[in-house]
Design a protein around this motif. Structure first.
Motif, PDB file in Angstrom:
ATOM      1  N   ASP A 139       1.057  22.307   8.702  1.00 37.61           N
ATOM      2  CA  ASP A 139       2.371  22.900   8.938  1.00 37.61           C
ATOM      3  C   ASP A 139       2.268  24.040   9.953  1.00 37.61           C
ATOM      4  OD1 ASP A 139       1.286  25.088   7.593  1.00 37.61           O
ATOM      5  OD2 ASP A 139       2.368  24.699   5.725  1.00 37.61           O
ATOM      6  N   ALA A 140       3.355  24.807  10.105  1.00 29.10           N
ATOM      7  CA  ALA A 140       3.394  25.858  11.118  1.00 29.10           C
ATOM      8  C   ALA A 140       2.353  26.939  10.863  1.00 29.10           C
ATOM      9  CB  ALA A 140       4.788  26.476  11.172  1.00 29.10           C
ATOM     10  N   ASP A 141       1.912  27.082   9.621  1.00 28.79           N
ATOM     11  CA  ASP A 141       0.863  28.058   9.300  1.00 28.79           C
ATOM     12  C   ASP A 141      -0.518  27.428   9.322  1.00 28.79           C
ATOM     13  OD1 ASP A 141       0.093  30.686   8.639  1.00 28.79           O
ATOM     14  OD2 ASP A 141      -0.118  30.134   6.530  1.00 28.79           O
ATOM     15  N   GLY A 142      -0.590  26.160   9.766  1.00 29.55           N
ATOM     16  CA  GLY A 142      -1.872  25.465   9.837  1.00 29.55           C
ATOM     17  C   GLY A 142      -2.339  24.906   8.519  1.00 29.55           C
ATOM     18  N   ARG A 143      -1.514  24.954   7.480  1.00 29.19           N
ATOM     19  CA  ARG A 143      -1.951  24.564   6.146  1.00 29.19           C
ATOM     20  C   ARG A 143      -1.636  23.089   5.857  1.00 29.19           C
ATOM     21  NH1 ARG A 143      -3.593  29.065   3.629  1.00 29.19           N
ATOM     22  NH2 ARG A 143      -2.741  31.062   4.360  1.00 29.19           N
ATOM     23  N   PHE A 144      -2.439  22.490   4.981  1.00 36.48           N
ATOM     24  CA  PHE A 144      -2.242  21.105   4.559  1.00 36.48           C
ATOM     25  C   PHE A 144      -2.869  20.916   3.187  1.00 36.48           C
ATOM     26  CE2 PHE A 144      -6.423  21.123   6.499  1.00 36.48           C
ATOM     27  CZ  PHE A 144      -7.173  20.309   5.669  1.00 36.48           C
ATOM     28  N   VAL A 145      -2.470  19.838   2.510  1.00 36.13           N
ATOM     29  CA  VAL A 145      -3.087  19.441   1.245  1.00 36.13           C
ATOM     30  C   VAL A 145      -3.449  17.966   1.371  1.00 36.13           C
ATOM     31  CG1 VAL A 145      -2.817  19.185  -1.243  1.00 36.13           C
ATOM     32  CG2 VAL A 145      -1.785  21.149  -0.072  1.00 36.13           C
ATOM     33  N   GLY A 189       0.845  -1.186   0.000  1.00 33.26           N
ATOM     34  CA  GLY A 189       0.000   0.000   0.000  1.00 33.26           C
ATOM     35  C   GLY A 189       0.879   1.233   0.000  1.00 33.26           C
ATOM     36  N   VAL A 190       0.285   2.407  -0.192  1.00 32.57           N
ATOM     37  CA  VAL A 190       1.011   3.667  -0.236  1.00 32.57           C
ATOM     38  C   VAL A 190       0.472   4.590   0.855  1.00 32.57           C
ATOM     39  CG1 VAL A 190       1.511   5.743  -1.589  1.00 32.57           C
ATOM     40  CG2 VAL A 190       1.549   3.497  -2.687  1.00 32.57           C
ATOM     41  N   LEU A 191       1.397   5.198   1.597  1.00 33.24           N
ATOM     42  CA  LEU A 191       1.043   6.193   2.605  1.00 33.24           C
ATOM     43  C   LEU A 191       1.444   7.558   2.059  1.00 33.24           C
ATOM     44  CD1 LEU A 191       2.612   4.199   5.552  1.00 33.24           C
ATOM     45  CD2 LEU A 191       0.211   4.227   4.907  1.00 33.24           C
ATOM     46  N   HIS A 192       0.455   8.384   1.771  1.00 33.26           N
ATOM     47  CA  HIS A 192       0.719   9.654   1.095  1.00 33.26           C
ATOM     48  C   HIS A 192      -0.424  10.601   1.405  1.00 33.26           C
ATOM     49  CE1 HIS A 192       1.567  12.421  -2.307  1.00 33.26           C
ATOM     50  NE2 HIS A 192       2.802  11.949  -2.223  1.00 33.26           N
ATOM     51  N   SER A 193      -0.147  11.899   1.287  1.00 30.30           N
ATOM     52  CA  SER A 193      -1.183  12.880   1.601  1.00 30.30           C
ATOM     53  C   SER A 193      -2.079  13.205   0.409  1.00 30.30           C
ATOM     54  CB  SER A 193      -0.537  14.174   2.113  1.00 30.30           C
ATOM     55  OG  SER A 193       0.321  14.712   1.125  1.00 30.30           O
ATOM     56  N   GLU A 194      -1.567  13.049  -0.813  1.00 33.44           N
ATOM     57  CA  GLU A 194      -2.344  13.474  -1.983  1.00 33.44           C
ATOM     58  C   GLU A 194      -2.689  12.354  -2.944  1.00 33.44           C
ATOM     59  OE1 GLU A 194      -0.754  16.994  -3.893  1.00 33.44           O
ATOM     60  OE2 GLU A 194       0.444  17.412  -2.110  1.00 33.44           O
ATOM     61  N   ALA A 195      -2.131  11.164  -2.742  1.00 27.43           N
ATOM     62  CA  ALA A 195      -2.384  10.054  -3.660  1.00 27.43           C
ATOM     63  C   ALA A 195      -2.574   8.789  -2.848  1.00 27.43           C
ATOM     64  CB  ALA A 195      -1.232   9.892  -4.644  1.00 27.43           C
ATOM     65  N   ALA A 196      -3.338   7.841  -3.377  1.00 28.89           N
ATOM     66  CA  ALA A 196      -3.620   6.621  -2.627  1.00 28.89           C
ATOM     67  C   ALA A 196      -3.786   5.444  -3.575  1.00 28.89           C
ATOM     68  CB  ALA A 196      -4.891   6.789  -1.786  1.00 28.89           C
ATOM     69  N   LEU A 197      -3.403   4.244  -3.091  1.00 27.36           N
ATOM     70  CA  LEU A 197      -3.795   3.004  -3.745  1.00 27.36           C
ATOM     71  C   LEU A 197      -5.162   2.636  -3.182  1.00 27.36           C
ATOM     72  CD1 LEU A 197      -0.603   0.735  -3.802  1.00 27.36           C
ATOM     73  CD2 LEU A 197      -1.720   1.848  -5.719  1.00 27.36           C
TER      74      LEU A 197
END
Length: 525
Positions: free
Chosen positions: A388-394, A293-301
């Protein structure tokens, strides 16, 4: 595989390559700056003869919620013949990893997860391991009045030839086989179920449960190994977000059986991916296929990839191509509801937004094993991220309607369904709204020092290897209190500046005021 023991089930381990990717440093629970916490540091006016030391604090995880369904308990009888004695118990693998408790006579450890646990038990200079299933009907008996002698032979499955130099670890005691493939070792305690682990160059790693008697004879068979040469197909810009590869036995583990890999350390971090998307997995026995499997924030199996072990011929490697699904993303920001400040290190995860659909990571396991899984294993087939430190994520949105969950220490959690309406959706989320009670007790690590530690110290504090506090003078006869940004699982160690050896790592779960004692390595006479 043939072994002379009562209950024997084959397990396996893998060696992961490449290694060298930095562990996540969990900045959200790092020590607070001096101005944000009270100063309780004893002052030493004369530091001319102070010994320079470094206090290393290595974060292993954030404890923003209970780590397991802590509803079970383990009854223990610790004795030396008929005399009750004190035994130190440490859980060395699984989701309860790092939990410590001392027991004496008839005692109970509470707040455990259901399932199999490998524990290290210590009485004085005697140390060994035991395998125990929770819950259990009868107490775990630790009788230190005798020893269990273990002898045996390790040979190859393909031709029966003895394997020289094989590493054998039984009950925490280790040795190597001789030229004739034979070994012998003594395990403290009388009887019991213990984990046995074997490895040898060119052979698949092997694990099983063995029941010990006063004299136990074992015969181990190792298969040839195979490897996976893999490629993760993602653009370099997306690989920069540090994807990891999850490696799991094909088909998962049967509920409640010995087939659960109680020594699952290699899987916790996942397999790191090289700069060109390549990864290598070695040490797989030929009888064992795997699932990736893949552990990723923007893509997935979204569907797992099953990789079959090679059969027949001399081929011992398989090429695997992982092509995660690329998808619309949620570009979000997390702020505190009370004042709008950005939230660092919030955990954001995705799951199907409607119906009874599950991530395949949830379907892959069942029964007792759910409680013994690292959190990321349940999110396989989905995406996860940290702010992140600015509270941002994707975060990738794998489904038309994706349920997004956000959580952060002291601020609680929030869930809502996000529907894919564009390739990039921009949203702001608030945590810590009314009705969520933040924890009132700060996470404080109370560091004490062993008696052999020099009294005058010049201490440098390191967090995940990075200097967090510049050198300061400290009296080792008093405690040093350091407040963290939140509850955390950490390893703490002390070493003299310029030296490579330390007095050993102490693993603690810092919740509230948590004591730990560290020291320098003992000097040779």
């Amino acid at each position: 595989m043939l072994v002379a023991a009562a209950v024997l089930t084959a397990l396996w381990l893998v060696v992961l390559e490449p290694s060298g990717s930095a562990d996540y440093d969990y900045p959200e629970v790092a020590p607070l700056a001096r101005g944000d916490r009270p100063s309780v540091r004893p002052q030493i006016s004369d530091g001319s003869d102070a010994v320079a030391v470094e206090l290393w604090i290595d974060p292993l995880g954030v404890l923003d919620k209970p780590d397991w369904d802590d509803t079970e308990e383990l009854a223990i009888e610790s004795r030396d013949g008929d005399r009750p004695v004190t035994t130190s118990v440490r859980f060395v693998s699984g989701i309860c990893q790092g939990l410590r408790q001392s027991v004496s006579g008839s005692d109970t450890i509470r707040g455990l997860a259901r399932g199999w646990h490998r524990i290290e038990v210590k009485n004085g200079g005697r140390v060994t391991e035991r395998l125990v299933r929770v819950p259990r009907r009868l107490p775990l008996v630790l009788d230190w009045s005798g020893r269990s002698a273990v002898e045996g032979r390790v040979h190859a499955y393909r031709d029966g030839a003895p394997i020289a130099g094989a590493a054998v670890v039984i009950g925490g005691k280790s040795t190597e086989t001789g030229a004739d493939g034979r070994f012998r070792l003594d395990v403290p305690l009388r009887g019991g179920d213990v984990p046995a682990r074997l490895s040898a160059q060119g052979f698949g790693s092997y694990q099983e449960v063995v029941g010990l008697g006063s004299i136990t004879s074992l015969d181990f068979v190792l298969e040839d190994s195979w490897r996976i040469d893999g490629v993760l197909h993602l653009p370099a810009t997306e690989r920069a977000t540090t994807p990891r590869i999850a490696v799991l036995p094909d088909g998962g583990w049967p509920s409640g059986s010995h087939a659960f890999p109680f020594d699952w350390t290699p899987f916790y971090a996942g397999v790191p991916v090289g700069p060109r998307g390549h990864f290598v997995i070695r040490g797989l026995p030929l009888s064992q296929s795997v699932t990736l499997g893949v552990l990723h924030s923007e893509a997935a199996l979204v569907d797992r990839l099953d990789v079959e072990a090679p059969t027949g011929g001399r081929r011992r490697s398989v090429t695997a191509h992982l092509v995660p699904k690329r998808m619309p993303v949620l570009a979000g920001r997390v702020v505190a509801a009370k004042d709008g400040t950005p939230v660092l290190g919030a955990v954001i995860t995705s799951s199907p937004g409607k119906g009874r659909a599950q991530r395949w990571g949830e379907r892959f396991f069942g029964g007792l094993q759910r409680n013994a899984l690292p959190e990321w294993a349940r999110y396989l087939g989905a995406t996860s991220a940290r702010s992140d430190a600015d509270g941002r994520f994707v975060l990738g949105l794998p489904w038309r309607a994706t349920r997004v969950r956000l959580s952060a220490p002291e601020l609680g959690s929030h869930e809502e369904v996000v529907r894919r309406s564009a390739r990039r959706i921009v949203r702001q989320f608030e945590l810590g709204a009314a009705g969520v009670a933040p924890s009132s007790e700060p996470a404080v690590l109370v560091v004490g020092f062993t008696p052999n530690t020099p009294r005058k110290l010049r201490v440098t504090v390191r967090w995940a290897g990075t200097v967090r506090e510049q050198p300061f003078l400290h009296d080792a006869t008093t405690e040093y209190r350091i407040q963290l940004g939140g509850s955390a699982l950490v390893d703490v160690r002390l070493r003299q500046t310029g030296k490579t050896k330390d007095g050993g790592a102490q693993r603690v779960r810092v919740r509230g005021s948590t004591p730990v004692t560290v020291g320098l390595p003992a000097r040779r006479p």
